[in-house]
Design an enzyme around this catalytic site. Structure first.
Site, PDB file in Angstrom:
ATOM      1  N   GLY A  93       1.210   2.582  -5.802  1.00  0.00           N
ATOM      2  CA  GLY A  93       1.515   1.101  -6.142  1.00  0.00           C
ATOM      3  C   GLY A  93       2.768   2.097  -7.433  1.00  0.00           C
ATOM      4  CD  GLU A 117      -0.907   2.967  -1.342  1.00  0.00           C
ATOM      5  OE1 GLU A 117      -0.981   3.725  -0.779  1.00  0.00           O
ATOM      6  OE2 GLU A 117      -0.535   1.911  -2.491  1.00  0.00           O
ATOM      7  CB  ALA A 165      -4.332   0.846  -8.626  1.00  0.00           C
ATOM      8  CD  GLU A 175       2.539  -0.394  -3.031  1.00  0.00           C
ATOM      9  OE1 GLU A 175       1.694  -0.578  -3.870  1.00  0.00           O
ATOM     10  OE2 GLU A 175       2.249  -0.900  -2.420  1.00  0.00           O
TER      11      GLU A 175
END
Ligand code: HSC
Length: 528
Positions: A99, A122, A60, A102
């Site tokens: 992310g 994270e 992100a 992910e």
């Protein structure tokens, strides 16, 4: 994200957001649009997802966190990819982090270059992998390794990721070219076994003890940090709940962390560390033209092991040293030790034909009422407290000290009063912060970030509180100023409590964030 049609009925989606292809809203929308185009085009048989500039994706976009919650809507995209009826292959070069990983876990296959690194870092930002990471990774590699990777945040190299089962293929050539070839080979294979969301987490007989050990481990390893423990709760949800409820729990826990002060502090630290690496000194000076101030003499307080070493270093450099030691016995021992160390050094230099000038050393004694009574603290078993034994850590109040203090108060006509924990905390922290503002005002540090990073790296300030200057902004500069004014009025003999002009200037603007301080307070008076 760019969409390209390739030969052999393939589509390529390439993330492009320099420098690290972070997932901004625009990138996420681009991925979604690309996938929809590929799905609705019946001539497209498979899709390859990759990143521009030799990086897959660093997750992100951290800089946008203060504006929106990361992850929540992106998790939907990760699920959509898994459910698609055409194979989606991730081609990973550089990094696939947060992310980014992910996204890759949502793809049906993952191919990576041997030098790639993947991970879910994270926790270092005070959050958890909130776009299905905590639900998909354990389905792929099991609970014990997921606990390790998610609570530590450590990235793994491609080889380890291959062994763990995170990657399907590792190659030394171009992963996009490999993924294009690979996509054609797997066109006829069923996709259902590749959809992680429909798998269950591999079960182990001792799951309860695995989780309780993991909680105990993170409490010991990362005391005070919220994210590692909360990540374990999300992994428990993956084990105990069906996927569609597990993802709800992940979202709830991710939101809780994202709204915590810890996430804000750790994200500030991420950018502070990166900016400190790039910073030059205060505007009026430059490292290129700065020359060191001459040092004419040095004072060393205390001649324990460390003090002796420091005194030696300066003496060797030809700088006069005045060393102060309150215990006459210790002073004698230190004198002998330092003199013999210097003599050894001198004979080594003479043997090697180098010139030796005998340095100075002046020793003197000082008085300190407690130390004079042999109360040197933990190492002697008594100081402000009584300890269970010399070098012991268990302390209890000492009646001798109460007697000593009451005599002291009588002599100096002082009134005793009880001091609240709040006052102790505020006087210690705010005087430290006040000094930080003075340092900024004098141009000794170039930015509040520099002071904060020094405190985090050198003094053990809790990382999740972001450093003293960030903490001041969290409390609010007008509050810090008001408290300092109050304590200084009560204790005019404590100069550390006198509010600095720099703090006053800033507080006049309300509570500006640290990044705006310098532009608001004007150029510093440089001491460099
Ligand atoms: C995350 O992914 C949450 C997910 O669970 C949910 C995802 C949902 C998505 C929703 C979208 C709506 N963002 O370090 P460097 C900048 S949390 C923004 O000097 P290197 C960095 O500030 C994220 N910027 O280079 C610097 O900028 P500058 C989890 C990022 O080669 C420049 O890139 N991911 C950024 O030594 C170069 O960085 C992480 O924690 C980011 N994500 O190392 C990864 N990452 O030049 C954090 C970097 O203007 N990043 N930048 O100063 C890293 O570990 C390192 O930067 C790399 C590169 C290893 C990527």
């Amino acid at each position: 994200a760019e969409y390209l049609r390739l030969p052999h009925s393939l589509a390529l989606i390439r993330l492009r957001n320099p420098p690290v292809n972070a997932l901004s809203l625009a990138v996420v929308n681009g991925i979604r649009e690309g996938l929809q185009k590929a799905m609705s085009d019946h001539t497209i048989k498979a899709i390859v997802v990759c990143g521009a500039n030799d990086k897959f994706c660093a997750g992100a976009d951290i800089s946008s966190f203060s504006r929106s919650s990361p992850g929540i809507s992106f998790g939907v995209v990760v699920d959509e990819i898994q459910r698609y009826e055409k194979p989606v292959v991730a081609a990973i070069r550089g990094v696939a982090l947060g992310g980014g990983l992910e996204l890759a876990l949502g793809c049906h296959y993952r191919i990576a270059h041997a030098e790639a690194r993947v991970g879910l870092p994270e926790v270092a930002l005070g959050i958890l992998p909130g776009a299905r990471g905590t639900q998909l990774l354990p389905r792929l590699i099991g609970v014990p390794m997921s606990l390790d990777l998610i609570t530590s945040g450590r990235p793994v190299g491609a080889d380890e990721a291959l062994k763990l089962g995170i990657l399907d293929v590792v190659i030394n050539s171009d992963p996009v070219e490999e993924a294009v070839k690979f996509s054609q080979e797997i066109l006829d294979k069923p996709l259902e076994p590749r959809r992680l969301l429909n798998k269950s987490v591999p079960s182990l007989p001792n799951m309860d003890s695995i989780f309780s050990e993991a909680f105990a481990k993170v409490q010991k390893q990362y005391p005070g940090f919220l994210a590692p423990e909360t990540s374990i709760q999300a992994l428990q949800a993956a084990v105990n709940l069906p996927y569609k409820l597990g993802i709800k729990e992940e979202e709830k826990l991710a939101l809780y962390l994202q709204k915590s002060g810890q996430a804000r502090a750790l994200q500030y630290v991420f950018f502070a560390e990166s900016s400190v690496h790039k910073q030059s000194p205060p505007s009026v000076a430059s490292w290129q033209t700065a020359s060191p101030q001459p040092i004419s003499s040095v004072g060393v307080l205390g001649l324990g092991t460390m003090g002796r070493g420091i005194a030696m270093c300066f003496a060797k450099a030809g700088i006069p040293v005045v060393a102060v030691e309150s215990d006459p016995k210790q002073l004698e021992i230190a004198k002998k030790a330092v003199t013999s160390m210097l003599e050894r050094e001198a004979s080594k230099m003479q043997q090697s034909g180098r010139a030796w000038t005998k340095p100075t050393l002046t020793f003197s004694s000082s008085a300190d009422m407690l130390c004079e009574s042999g109360r040197f603290g933990q190492k002697t078993g008594k100081g402000w407290y009584q300890y269970d034994k010399p070098l012991g850590r268990v302390h209890r109040p000492d009646p001798w000290l109460s007697e000593f203090l009451s005599q002291y108060r009588e002599t100096h006509h002082l009134e005793s009063r009880s001091i609240s924990q709040e006052e102790i905390l505020e006087r210690c922290l705010y005087s430290l912060i006040n000094e930080g503002f003075r340092i900024l005002g004098e141009g000794i540090a170039a930015s509040p970030e520099q002071i904060d990073i020094i405190y985090l790296s050198g003094y053990g300030w809790p990382r999740y509180r972001g450093g003293p200057m960030f903490y001041a902004a969290t409390v609010g500069l007008p509050v810090v100023l008001e408290k300092l004014q109050k304590y200084y009025t009560q204790n005019p003999d404590v100069p550390q409590l006198e509010p600095s002009d720099y703090l006053k200037k800033l507080a006049a603007h309300g509570n500006p964030p640290p990044k705006d301080w310098q532009s608001l307070a004007g150029p510093p008076g440089s001491k460099l």
